[in-house]
Design a protein around this motif. Structure first.
Motif, PDB file in Angstrom:
ATOM      1  N   ILE A   7       0.864  -1.176   0.000  1.00 40.95           N
ATOM      2  CA  ILE A   7       0.000   0.000   0.000  1.00 40.95           C
ATOM      3  C   ILE A   7       0.898   1.222   0.000  1.00 40.95           C
ATOM      4  O   ILE A   7       1.779   1.350   0.864  1.00 40.95           O
ATOM      5  CB  ILE A   7      -0.937   0.038   1.223  1.00 40.95           C
ATOM      6  N   ALA A   8       0.711   2.105  -0.980  1.00 40.25           N
ATOM      7  CA  ALA A   8       1.497   3.334  -1.059  1.00 40.25           C
ATOM      8  C   ALA A   8       0.594   4.513  -0.721  1.00 40.25           C
ATOM      9  O   ALA A   8      -0.542   4.592  -1.177  1.00 40.25           O
ATOM     10  CB  ALA A   8       2.098   3.504  -2.446  1.00 40.25           C
ATOM     11  N   VAL A   9       1.124   5.440   0.077  1.00 50.11           N
ATOM     12  CA  VAL A   9       0.388   6.644   0.464  1.00 50.11           C
ATOM     13  C   VAL A   9       1.223   7.850   0.065  1.00 50.11           C
ATOM     14  O   VAL A   9       2.362   8.005   0.517  1.00 50.11           O
ATOM     15  CB  VAL A   9       0.102   6.676   1.981  1.00 50.11           C
ATOM     16  N   ASP A  10       0.685   8.696  -0.812  1.00 53.01           N
ATOM     17  CA  ASP A  10       1.336   9.947  -1.211  1.00 53.01           C
ATOM     18  C   ASP A  10       0.701  11.098  -0.445  1.00 53.01           C
ATOM     19  O   ASP A  10      -0.529  11.231  -0.429  1.00 53.01           O
ATOM     20  CB  ASP A  10       1.191  10.180  -2.713  1.00 53.01           C
ATOM     21  N   VAL A  11       1.544  11.926   0.175  1.00 46.91           N
ATOM     22  CA  VAL A  11       1.061  13.043   0.978  1.00 46.91           C
ATOM     23  C   VAL A  11       1.641  14.333   0.420  1.00 46.91           C
ATOM     24  O   VAL A  11       2.864  14.469   0.301  1.00 46.91           O
ATOM     25  CB  VAL A  11       1.448  12.885   2.465  1.00 46.91           C
ATOM     26  N   ALA A  12       0.786  15.271   0.049  1.00 45.03           N
ATOM     27  CA  ALA A  12       1.240  16.567  -0.446  1.00 45.03           C
ATOM     28  C   ALA A  12       1.512  17.486   0.730  1.00 45.03           C
ATOM     29  O   ALA A  12       0.757  17.500   1.706  1.00 45.03           O
ATOM     30  CB  ALA A  12       0.188  17.181  -1.367  1.00 45.03           C
ATOM     31  N   GLY A  13       2.597  18.265   0.641  1.00 39.62           N
ATOM     32  CA  GLY A  13       2.936  19.209   1.704  1.00 39.62           C
ATOM     33  C   GLY A  13       3.521  18.539   2.922  1.00 39.62           C
ATOM     34  O   GLY A  13       3.260  18.958   4.055  1.00 39.62           O
ATOM     35  N   ALA A  14       4.318  17.493   2.722  1.00 41.84           N
ATOM     36  CA  ALA A  14       4.925  16.779   3.849  1.00 41.84           C
ATOM     37  C   ALA A  14       6.274  16.220   3.446  1.00 41.84           C
ATOM     38  O   ALA A  14       6.554  16.003   2.269  1.00 41.84           O
ATOM     39  CB  ALA A  14       4.006  15.655   4.334  1.00 41.84           C
ATOM     40  N   SER A  15       7.119  15.977   4.439  1.00 44.44           N
ATOM     41  CA  SER A  15       8.414  15.345   4.216  1.00 44.44           C
ATOM     42  C   SER A  15       8.516  14.114   5.104  1.00 44.44           C
ATOM     43  O   SER A  15       7.811  14.008   6.114  1.00 44.44           O
ATOM     44  CB  SER A  15       9.549  16.323   4.519  1.00 44.44           C
ATOM     45  N   PRO A  16       9.385  13.156   4.758  1.00 43.39           N
ATOM     46  CA  PRO A  16       9.485  11.912   5.527  1.00 43.39           C
ATOM     47  C   PRO A  16       9.929  12.160   6.962  1.00 43.39           C
ATOM     48  O   PRO A  16      10.610  13.145   7.269  1.00 43.39           O
ATOM     49  CB  PRO A  16      10.529  11.100   4.751  1.00 43.39           C
ATOM     50  N   GLY A  17       9.540  11.240   7.845  1.00 40.32           N
ATOM     51  CA  GLY A  17       9.933  11.327   9.245  1.00 40.32           C
ATOM     52  C   GLY A  17      10.900  10.230   9.631  1.00 40.32           C
ATOM     53  O   GLY A  17      11.617   9.681   8.778  1.00 40.32           O
ATOM     54  N   ALA A  18      10.910   9.888  10.895  1.00 45.40           N
ATOM     55  CA  ALA A  18      11.827   8.871  11.418  1.00 45.40           C
ATOM     56  C   ALA A  18      11.423   7.489  10.925  1.00 45.40           C
ATOM     57  O   ALA A  18      10.271   7.259  10.566  1.00 45.40           O
ATOM     58  CB  ALA A  18      11.809   8.913  12.945  1.00 45.40           C
ATOM     59  N   PRO A  19      12.377   6.543  10.893  1.00 45.49           N
ATOM     60  CA  PRO A  19      12.063   5.173  10.469  1.00 45.49           C
ATOM     61  C   PRO A  19      10.957   4.555  11.324  1.00 45.49           C
ATOM     62  O   PRO A  19      10.834   4.854  12.510  1.00 45.49           O
ATOM     63  CB  PRO A  19      13.393   4.427  10.642  1.00 45.49           C
ATOM     64  N   VAL A  20      10.148   3.686  10.688  1.00 45.44           N
ATOM     65  CA  VAL A  20       9.028   3.037  11.362  1.00 45.44           C
ATOM     66  C   VAL A  20       9.157   1.534  11.178  1.00 45.44           C
ATOM     67  O   VAL A  20       9.460   1.064  10.074  1.00 45.44           O
ATOM     68  CB  VAL A  20       7.680   3.519  10.784  1.00 45.44           C
ATOM     69  N   ASP A  21       8.936   0.785  12.242  1.00 45.49           N
ATOM     70  CA  ASP A  21       8.997  -0.674  12.160  1.00 45.49           C
ATOM     71  C   ASP A  21       7.654  -1.242  11.738  1.00 45.49           C
ATOM     72  O   ASP A  21       6.592  -0.675  12.029  1.00 45.49           O
ATOM     73  CB  ASP A  21       9.387  -1.265  13.518  1.00 45.49           C
ATOM     74  N   GLY A  22       7.680  -2.370  11.038  1.00 43.72           N
ATOM     75  CA  GLY A  22       6.465  -3.055  10.657  1.00 43.72           C
ATOM     76  C   GLY A  22       5.817  -3.730  11.846  1.00 43.72           C
ATOM     77  O   GLY A  22       6.448  -3.964  12.889  1.00 43.72           O
ATOM     78  N   HIS A  23       4.524  -4.041  11.684  1.00 46.25           N
ATOM     79  CA  HIS A  23       3.789  -4.684  12.768  1.00 46.25           C
ATOM     80  C   HIS A  23       2.541  -5.333  12.198  1.00 46.25           C
ATOM     81  O   HIS A  23       1.867  -4.754  11.340  1.00 46.25           O
ATOM     82  CB  HIS A  23       3.413  -3.655  13.845  1.00 46.25           C
ATOM     83  N   GLY A  24       2.207  -6.527  12.638  1.00 45.40           N
ATOM     84  CA  GLY A  24       0.983  -7.189  12.227  1.00 45.40           C
ATOM     85  C   GLY A  24       0.958  -7.463  10.738  1.00 45.40           C
ATOM     86  O   GLY A  24       1.859  -8.112  10.192  1.00 45.40           O
ATOM     87  N   MET A  25      -0.061  -6.964  10.034  1.00 47.05           N
ATOM     88  CA  MET A  25      -0.184  -7.215   8.610  1.00 47.05           C
ATOM     89  C   MET A  25       0.805  -6.396   7.785  1.00 47.05           C
ATOM     90  O   MET A  25       0.952  -6.623   6.591  1.00 47.05           O
ATOM     91  CB  MET A  25      -1.613  -6.947   8.135  1.00 47.05           C
ATOM     92  N   VAL A  26       1.493  -5.432   8.401  1.00 47.85           N
ATOM     93  CA  VAL A  26       2.502  -4.628   7.710  1.00 47.85           C
ATOM     94  C   VAL A  26       3.883  -5.160   8.068  1.00 47.85           C
ATOM     95  O   VAL A  26       4.317  -5.077   9.220  1.00 47.85           O
ATOM     96  CB  VAL A  26       2.381  -3.132   8.092  1.00 47.85           C
TER      97      VAL A  26
END
Length: 418
Positions: free
Chosen positions: A70-89
């Motif tokens: 699943i890809a999510v594109d967000v306008a007006g934002a920059s990437p944040g800190a790394p995130v770990d997967g969990h459950g179905m992700v």
């Protein structure tokens, strides 16, 4: 002459110093200085919540196969800190996308789609509801394209005190609703019910430019669609209203169900408080809304004639729920198929949005056994859209789009059952 749709470019004036500073900020910073940042990503059993440190412009999601993502594109934002997967992700990746956006990719441990998405009131939190599906359903979702999510228009705005208020009593629903005329003599032909949105005490959206009312525009469009469909000779047609009459939402699709309609099309005009939004969209029922409506229907004491004339009164609650769910999911598939057809046929004839097909929990779409769409024909708040949808040429092009899609829809259905 082919119809061409143009949007005037809004003039903006910057001083030379401001322009140079903006360029320097972009070159040195790697992303626009005004962009929000992904603050936190929470992954639950059936949802993903993305939190930003500031409000963002908008977001959209789409799914990718092989592997499932699943890809999510967000306008007006920059990437944040790394995130770990969990459950179905299984894993989460972030990166810059475009000039002032970010893309967040969720690698899935098993196939799942976004069934619904919503921004919080402050425009800083996006919640995506997830639903696990099989590979075939995932592939269909990948082919359908993006879902777009918009934050509230008035976020962060200063709200002025309300100076006055106008209240109009809403007429009660009629217990004995008179059914409308059905146009077309051959009862073997499929029946299409066209619903002109709003009416009577409910004017719908009103153009801020010239006071044009949605209820008047939709009625003219509905009649144009009726006339074009009847000229084709392939279907019968009925209108939920042929004059300036008020109907509650349940009466609208209730009329179509009582007539045993094969297709229900509700006509509306879009509107926004500000901006230059333009183009048509079509809505079908979302999966989340479908599940909730199935549960309500299954819980009713009087289950007679719930689905396609089948009396479920003698069946258990579990069996009723399964039968309703199966019927409604098939109906939703047919609705989505027609929505895609309409988008394809409308594109060369009228202005349409890139993400034409959307899903929402709308009352008029909740008939469990009748393919239904809500067709937002354009923005009455946009002068160019309003002039198009309320012109003879515009109505003819909208009607032709619907007629072409209806012809193909029923031809396919005939071929599949023949």
């Amino acid at each position: 002459m082919p119809f061409r749709w143009t949007v005037a470019t809004r003039a903006r004036h910057y001083s030379a110093v401001s322009f140079i500073l903006a360029l320097l900020a972009f070159w040195l910073g790697g992303s626009p200085a005004w962009a929000a940042t992904v603050e936190r990503v929470d992954i639950g059993a059936d949802r993903i919540v993305i939190r930003f440190d500031q409000s963002v412009a908008d977001a959209s999601s789409f799914v990718l196969a092989s592997p499932h993502r699943i890809a999510v594109d967000v306008a007006g934002a920059s990437p944040g800190a790394p995130v770990d997967g969990h459950g179905m992700v299984a894993a989460v990746r972030q990166g810059h996308h475009g000039i002032d956006g970010t893309r967040i990719v969720f690698d899935l441990a098993r196939p799942a789609i976004v069934s619904e998405g919503m921004f919080g009131a402050d425009g800083r939190e996006l919640t995506l509801e997830l639903r696990t599906v099989d590979d075939a359903s995932f592939a269909r979702a990948a082919a359908e394209g993006r879902l777009r999510f918009l934050p509230p228009f008035n976020m962060g705005a200063v709200v002025e005190p309300r100076r006055y208020e106008v209240s109009i009593p809403v007429p009660p629903s009629s217990r004995h609703l008179a059914l409308p005329r059905v146009y077309g003599d051959d009862s073997s032909r499929p029946l299409v019910v066209i619903d002109a949105g709003h009416g009577g005490v409910d004017p719908g959206a009103i153009s801020p430019i010239d006071g044009r009312r949605e209820k008047d525009v939709t009625l003219k469009i509905a009649k144009a669609i009726r006339d074009d469909l009847l000229r084709s000779g392939r279907v019968r047609v009925a209108l939920t209203r042929e004059d300036d009459k008020f109907l509650v939402l349940q009466e609208r699709y209730g009329i179509a169900r009582k007539l045993k309609a094969d297709l229900f099309i509700s006509i509306h005009c879009d509107s926004v408080g500000s901006g230059e939004a333009s183009g048509a969209t079509v809505y079908t029922l979302s999966e989340v809304a479908s599940d909730k409506e199935s549960a309500r229907l299954a819980a009713r004491e009087n289950k007679a004639d719930i689905i396609s004339g089948v009396n479920l009164a003698s069946t258990s609650a579990d069996i009723s729920s399964i039968l309703i769910d199966l019927t409604q999911r098939e109906t939703m598939n047919n609705s989505a198929s027609f929505a895609r057809l309409l988008g394809r046929e409308a594109q060369p004839l009228m202005p349409v949005k890139a993400n034409f097909h959307r899903m929402a929990s709308l009352v008029v779409l909740k008939a469990p056994d009748m393919p239904s769409i809500l067709f937002e024909t354009g923005y009455i708040s946009n002068p160019r859209d309003a002039a198009f949808i309320d012109s003879a040429e515009g109505r003819q092009r909208i009607a032709e789009s619907v007629r072409r899609a209806v012809d193909i829809h029923f031809a396919r259905r005939l071929a599949s059952t023949g």
